[in-house]
Design a protein around this motif. Structure first.
Motif, PDB file in Angstrom:
ATOM      1  N   LEU A 173       0.807  -1.220   0.000  1.00  0.00           N
ATOM      2  CA  LEU A 173       0.000   0.000   0.000  1.00  0.00           C
ATOM      3  C   LEU A 173       0.842   1.274   0.000  1.00  0.00           C
ATOM      4  O   LEU A 173       0.294   2.370   0.059  1.00  0.00           O
ATOM      5  CB  LEU A 173      -0.934  -0.014   1.212  1.00  0.00           C
ATOM      6  CG  LEU A 173      -2.003  -1.125   1.175  1.00  0.00           C
ATOM      7  CD1 LEU A 173      -2.654  -1.286   2.540  1.00  0.00           C
ATOM      8  CD2 LEU A 173      -3.046  -0.835   0.102  1.00  0.00           C
ATOM      9  N   GLY A 174       2.162   1.136  -0.075  1.00  0.00           N
ATOM     10  CA  GLY A 174       3.016   2.304  -0.272  1.00  0.00           C
ATOM     11  C   GLY A 174       3.632   2.901   0.968  1.00  0.00           C
ATOM     12  O   GLY A 174       4.226   3.984   0.907  1.00  0.00           O
ATOM     13  N   VAL A 175       3.514   2.217   2.135  1.00  0.00           N
ATOM     14  CA  VAL A 175       4.185   2.706   3.338  1.00  0.00           C
ATOM     15  C   VAL A 175       5.695   2.719   3.098  1.00  0.00           C
ATOM     16  O   VAL A 175       6.258   1.787   2.514  1.00  0.00           O
ATOM     17  CB  VAL A 175       3.818   1.822   4.550  1.00  0.00           C
ATOM     18  CG1 VAL A 175       4.722   2.109   5.730  1.00  0.00           C
ATOM     19  CG2 VAL A 175       2.353   2.027   4.921  1.00  0.00           C
ATOM     20  N   ASP A 176       6.365   3.762   3.559  1.00  0.00           N
ATOM     21  CA  ASP A 176       7.782   3.968   3.243  1.00  0.00           C
ATOM     22  C   ASP A 176       8.732   3.277   4.205  1.00  0.00           C
ATOM     23  O   ASP A 176       9.864   2.948   3.834  1.00  0.00           O
ATOM     24  CB  ASP A 176       8.094   5.470   3.235  1.00  0.00           C
ATOM     25  CG  ASP A 176       7.234   6.231   2.250  1.00  0.00           C
ATOM     26  OD1 ASP A 176       7.478   6.097   1.038  1.00  0.00           O
ATOM     27  OD2 ASP A 176       6.309   6.940   2.690  1.00  0.00           O
ATOM     28  N   ALA A 210      12.741  -5.454   0.042  1.00  0.00           N
ATOM     29  CA  ALA A 210      13.966  -5.072  -0.663  1.00  0.00           C
ATOM     30  C   ALA A 210      13.650  -4.614  -2.078  1.00  0.00           C
ATOM     31  O   ALA A 210      14.193  -3.598  -2.554  1.00  0.00           O
ATOM     32  CB  ALA A 210      14.943  -6.243  -0.675  1.00  0.00           C
ATOM     33  N   ASP A 211      12.782  -5.326  -2.766  1.00  0.00           N
ATOM     34  CA  ASP A 211      12.418  -4.957  -4.134  1.00  0.00           C
ATOM     35  C   ASP A 211      11.712  -3.607  -4.181  1.00  0.00           C
ATOM     36  O   ASP A 211      11.889  -2.831  -5.126  1.00  0.00           O
ATOM     37  CB  ASP A 211      11.526  -6.034  -4.756  1.00  0.00           C
ATOM     38  CG  ASP A 211      12.261  -7.332  -5.037  1.00  0.00           C
ATOM     39  OD1 ASP A 211      13.513  -7.308  -5.057  1.00  0.00           O
ATOM     40  OD2 ASP A 211      11.595  -8.369  -5.214  1.00  0.00           O
ATOM     41  N   ALA A 212      10.898  -3.323  -3.150  1.00  0.00           N
ATOM     42  CA  ALA A 212      10.138  -2.076  -3.122  1.00  0.00           C
ATOM     43  C   ALA A 212      10.961  -0.897  -2.608  1.00  0.00           C
ATOM     44  O   ALA A 212      10.543   0.261  -2.733  1.00  0.00           O
ATOM     45  CB  ALA A 212       8.900  -2.245  -2.251  1.00  0.00           C
ATOM     46  N   GLY A 213      12.117  -1.173  -2.015  1.00  0.00           N
ATOM     47  CA  GLY A 213      12.927  -0.099  -1.441  1.00  0.00           C
ATOM     48  C   GLY A 213      12.392   0.419  -0.119  1.00  0.00           C
ATOM     49  O   GLY A 213      12.710   1.534   0.294  1.00  0.00           O
ATOM     50  N   GLY A 232      18.797  -7.826   1.737  1.00  0.00           N
ATOM     51  CA  GLY A 232      19.175  -6.517   1.223  1.00  0.00           C
ATOM     52  C   GLY A 232      18.190  -5.407   1.523  1.00  0.00           C
ATOM     53  O   GLY A 232      18.190  -4.363   0.853  1.00  0.00           O
ATOM     54  N   VAL A 233      17.357  -5.598   2.547  1.00  0.00           N
ATOM     55  CA  VAL A 233      16.430  -4.535   2.955  1.00  0.00           C
ATOM     56  C   VAL A 233      17.230  -3.347   3.486  1.00  0.00           C
ATOM     57  O   VAL A 233      18.241  -3.516   4.171  1.00  0.00           O
ATOM     58  CB  VAL A 233      15.460  -5.054   4.034  1.00  0.00           C
ATOM     59  CG1 VAL A 233      14.563  -3.929   4.556  1.00  0.00           C
ATOM     60  CG2 VAL A 233      14.611  -6.187   3.477  1.00  0.00           C
ATOM     61  N   LYS A 234      16.772  -2.139   3.175  1.00  0.00           N
ATOM     62  CA  LYS A 234      17.437  -0.932   3.661  1.00  0.00           C
ATOM     63  C   LYS A 234      17.141  -0.751   5.148  1.00  0.00           C
ATOM     64  O   LYS A 234      15.989  -0.647   5.549  1.00  0.00           O
ATOM     65  CB  LYS A 234      16.969   0.291   2.873  1.00  0.00           C
ATOM     66  CG  LYS A 234      17.394   0.263   1.416  1.00  0.00           C
ATOM     67  CD  LYS A 234      17.159   1.576   0.710  1.00  0.00           C
ATOM     68  CE  LYS A 234      15.696   1.819   0.427  1.00  0.00           C
ATOM     69  NZ  LYS A 234      15.493   3.015  -0.439  1.00  0.00           N
ATOM     70  N   GLU A 255      19.186   9.171   4.758  1.00  0.00           N
ATOM     71  CA  GLU A 255      18.368   9.019   3.554  1.00  0.00           C
ATOM     72  C   GLU A 255      16.907   8.780   3.910  1.00  0.00           C
ATOM     73  O   GLU A 255      16.005   9.348   3.283  1.00  0.00           O
ATOM     74  CB  GLU A 255      18.925   7.873   2.709  1.00  0.00           C
ATOM     75  CG  GLU A 255      20.269   8.189   2.075  1.00  0.00           C
ATOM     76  CD  GLU A 255      20.973   6.971   1.497  1.00  0.00           C
ATOM     77  OE1 GLU A 255      21.966   7.157   0.756  1.00  0.00           O
ATOM     78  OE2 GLU A 255      20.547   5.828   1.782  1.00  0.00           O
ATOM     79  N   LEU A 256      16.645   7.945   4.899  1.00  0.00           N
ATOM     80  CA  LEU A 256      15.271   7.732   5.350  1.00  0.00           C
ATOM     81  C   LEU A 256      14.637   9.049   5.774  1.00  0.00           C
ATOM     82  O   LEU A 256      13.485   9.327   5.435  1.00  0.00           O
ATOM     83  CB  LEU A 256      15.256   6.747   6.527  1.00  0.00           C
ATOM     84  CG  LEU A 256      13.946   6.657   7.314  1.00  0.00           C
ATOM     85  CD1 LEU A 256      12.808   6.162   6.434  1.00  0.00           C
ATOM     86  CD2 LEU A 256      14.105   5.765   8.538  1.00  0.00           C
ATOM     87  N   CYS A 257      15.382   9.859   6.506  1.00  0.00           N
ATOM     88  CA  CYS A 257      14.860  11.129   7.025  1.00  0.00           C
ATOM     89  C   CYS A 257      14.876  12.252   5.991  1.00  0.00           C
ATOM     90  O   CYS A 257      14.454  13.370   6.293  1.00  0.00           O
ATOM     91  CB  CYS A 257      15.674  11.553   8.247  1.00  0.00           C
ATOM     92  SG  CYS A 257      15.528  10.429   9.653  1.00  0.00           S
ATOM     93  N   GLN A 258      15.374  11.969   4.795  1.00  0.00           N
ATOM     94  CA  GLN A 258      15.438  12.930   3.693  1.00  0.00           C
ATOM     95  C   GLN A 258      16.311  14.143   4.042  1.00  0.00           C
ATOM     96  O   GLN A 258      16.045  15.262   3.614  1.00  0.00           O
ATOM     97  CB  GLN A 258      14.029  13.374   3.292  1.00  0.00           C
ATOM     98  CG  GLN A 258      13.150  12.218   2.798  1.00  0.00           C
ATOM     99  CD  GLN A 258      11.733  12.634   2.446  1.00  0.00           C
ATOM    100  OE1 GLN A 258      10.953  12.998   3.327  1.00  0.00           O
ATOM    101  NE2 GLN A 258      11.390  12.581   1.163  1.00  0.00           N
ATOM    102  N   VAL A 259      17.390  13.903   4.798  1.00  0.00           N
ATOM    103  CA  VAL A 259      18.341  14.960   5.133  1.00  0.00           C
ATOM    104  C   VAL A 259      19.755  14.580   4.729  1.00  0.00           C
ATOM    105  O   VAL A 259      20.726  15.167   5.222  1.00  0.00           O
ATOM    106  CB  VAL A 259      18.284  15.314   6.642  1.00  0.00           C
ATOM    107  CG1 VAL A 259      16.938  15.906   7.011  1.00  0.00           C
ATOM    108  CG2 VAL A 259      18.615  14.101   7.517  1.00  0.00           C
TER     109      VAL A 259
END
Length: 434
Positions: A241-244, A261-264, A311-313, A359-363
């Motif tokens: 459902l697009g949760v980040d 992993a595939d979805a990032g 390989g999950v972030k 990167e997760l926090c977009q900073v």
């Protein structure tokens, strides 16, 4: 806090830059004190003999390792223990803000220069972030969610700082209100958890259309959605459902890890909270809380081991206060050690706590790695944590934006921390008695 002139020069250091690259020996890092930005990262050989102005501070760090300042991306600054089976608000909003600020300072002291807060009382974390950003107060960089969103009677209904919703319209409205109040991201409680009685941590508590409504609202504003999720099926639904970002992931299958992993999709394991039984008991946690933590611990480490292999972030968070004492160190460092136990290399764990979390926090354009143009957020440790992660326990200096938080380096001792005088205890878990 006024800007300082001149440059801070760190020479002869081992550099672990946060990108996952191997350590570099005999490096020089130069920080402009007025802007707080790194202006040069180079080898001692390339720099050669350099001239220092009268305003320069030079630190000879031979034998030490310099790294980016750490992130803790799952820490509720309004955490109070023990949890109660009902909602009770013991403090006015003004006192909550003071508690959150004090704990933010404690995080900075233990090397956490950036902190992500996934839900707190009365928007106190937003107020503290704003004060720090305006330089009214000094503290770590804060990325905040405001109040967390959950289903009526769902996980967190007994916590101050939660908004109960039912149906698409209510979840949309609540998400929009948090964004309007200044939230950097939205946090939802999609499944049950450890701290709420009468529920299982695998139980899914939000419907697909409710989840999707929050995701749509957040993504329209370029914001991310983090979901508290414990069970495998609920995690898979969240990713679809697009949760980040998935917070916890107590039970996570290999198949779901591959899908993530595939979805990032990011994962914040919070292994510390399922390995803190003594801590929970010392804080008077009820038996249901401790028992569920023990149950989750039977699966959690293996789940995260599978996610790492897939390989999950991974980003680093504790679900405890960053400075909370845990197994002879603080919770943030203990989380790194647990990630290494789960299969990460030391360099991977350091990257998870620095650049990946940024990167997760977009900073990540501001901080998270030590590179020219980024903020001078860094820590200095004795030893080689890229080879032995427990060397992270040997912290000797913390710098945020070119300003020294504290230092034990010979000739550069700094004892005063922000607004705190020398000798004040900075251990976590304090100030919960009114």
């Amino acid at each position: 806090m006024s800007a300082l002139s001149g440059e801070m020069v760190l020479k002869n250091c081992r550099l672990v830059d946060g990108t996952g690259s191997p350590a570099m020996e005999d490096m020089v890092i130069t920080i402009d004190r007025s802007s707080g930005n790194i202006v040069r990262v180079d080898s001692t050989e390339s720099v050669g003999e350099f001239l220092l102005s009268s305003g320069d501070d030079v630190f000879d760090l031979e034998g030490y390792t310099v790294m980016p300042g750490l992130f803790n991306v799952h820490s509720h600054l309004g955490l109070t223990l023990p949890f109660t089976p009902y909602r009770v608000d013991p403090y006015p909003p003004t006192y909550w803000a003071l508690i959150c600020y004090r704990r933010a300072v404690e995080a900075l002291v233990c090397g956490v220069t950036s902190l992500r807060c996934p839900g707190g009382p009365h928007g106190a974390d937003i107020s503290v972030r704003n004060a720090i950003d305006k330089m009214m107060l000094w503290g770590p960089r804060l990325i905040v969610a405001g109040e967390l969103l959950l289903a009526h009677g769902g996980h967190g209904y007994n916590s101050v700082g939660s908004i109960e919703c039912s149906g698409v319209a209510q979840f949309r409205e609540a998400a929009r209100i948090q964004l309007r109040q200044g939230a950097d991201f939205i946090k939802i409680c999609l499944s049950g958890g450890l701290g709420t009685p009468g529920e299982g941590f695998r139980d899914k508590q939000m419907t697909d259309d409710e989840i999707q409504a929050v995701v749509e609202v957040a993504h329209m504003s370029g914001k991310r959605v983090a979901a508290h999720v414990g069970g495998d099926k609920a995690i898979r639904d969240a990713v679809r459902l697009g949760v980040d970002c998935i917070e916890h992931g107590y039970v996570l299958s290999e198949e779901t890890a591959r899908i993530m992993a595939d979805a990032g999709t990011y994962l914040v394991p919070t292994l510390a909270v399922t390995h803190a039984f003594d801590y929970l008991e010392r804080h008077g946690s009820p038996s249901y809380h401790v028992d569920k933590a023990r149950e989750a611990s039977h699966f959690h480490l293996d789940s995260i081991r599978g996610a790492i292999a897939a390989g999950v972030k991974i980003a680093v968070g504790t679900d405890l206060l960053p400075s909370d004492p845990l197994d002879g160190t603080n919770a943030t460092v203990r989380e790194l050690e647990l990630l290494v136990e789960a299969g990460m290399t030391c360099l991977q764990a350091i990257r998870a706590a620095t650049l990946s979390s940024a990167e997760l926090c977009q900073v990540d354009h501001i901080t998270g790695s030590l590179a020219e143009g980024k903020q001078g957020d860094l820590i200095v440790v004795a030893g080689e944590p890229d080879k032995s992660i427990s060397d992270m326990r040997n912290l000797v200096m913390v710098v945020k934006g070119g300003h020294i938080v504290w230092s034990n380096l010979a000739g550069h001792e700094v004892r005063c921390v922000g607004v705190l005088p020398t000798g004040i205890d900075i251990g976590g878990g304090t100030f919960c008695d009114w």
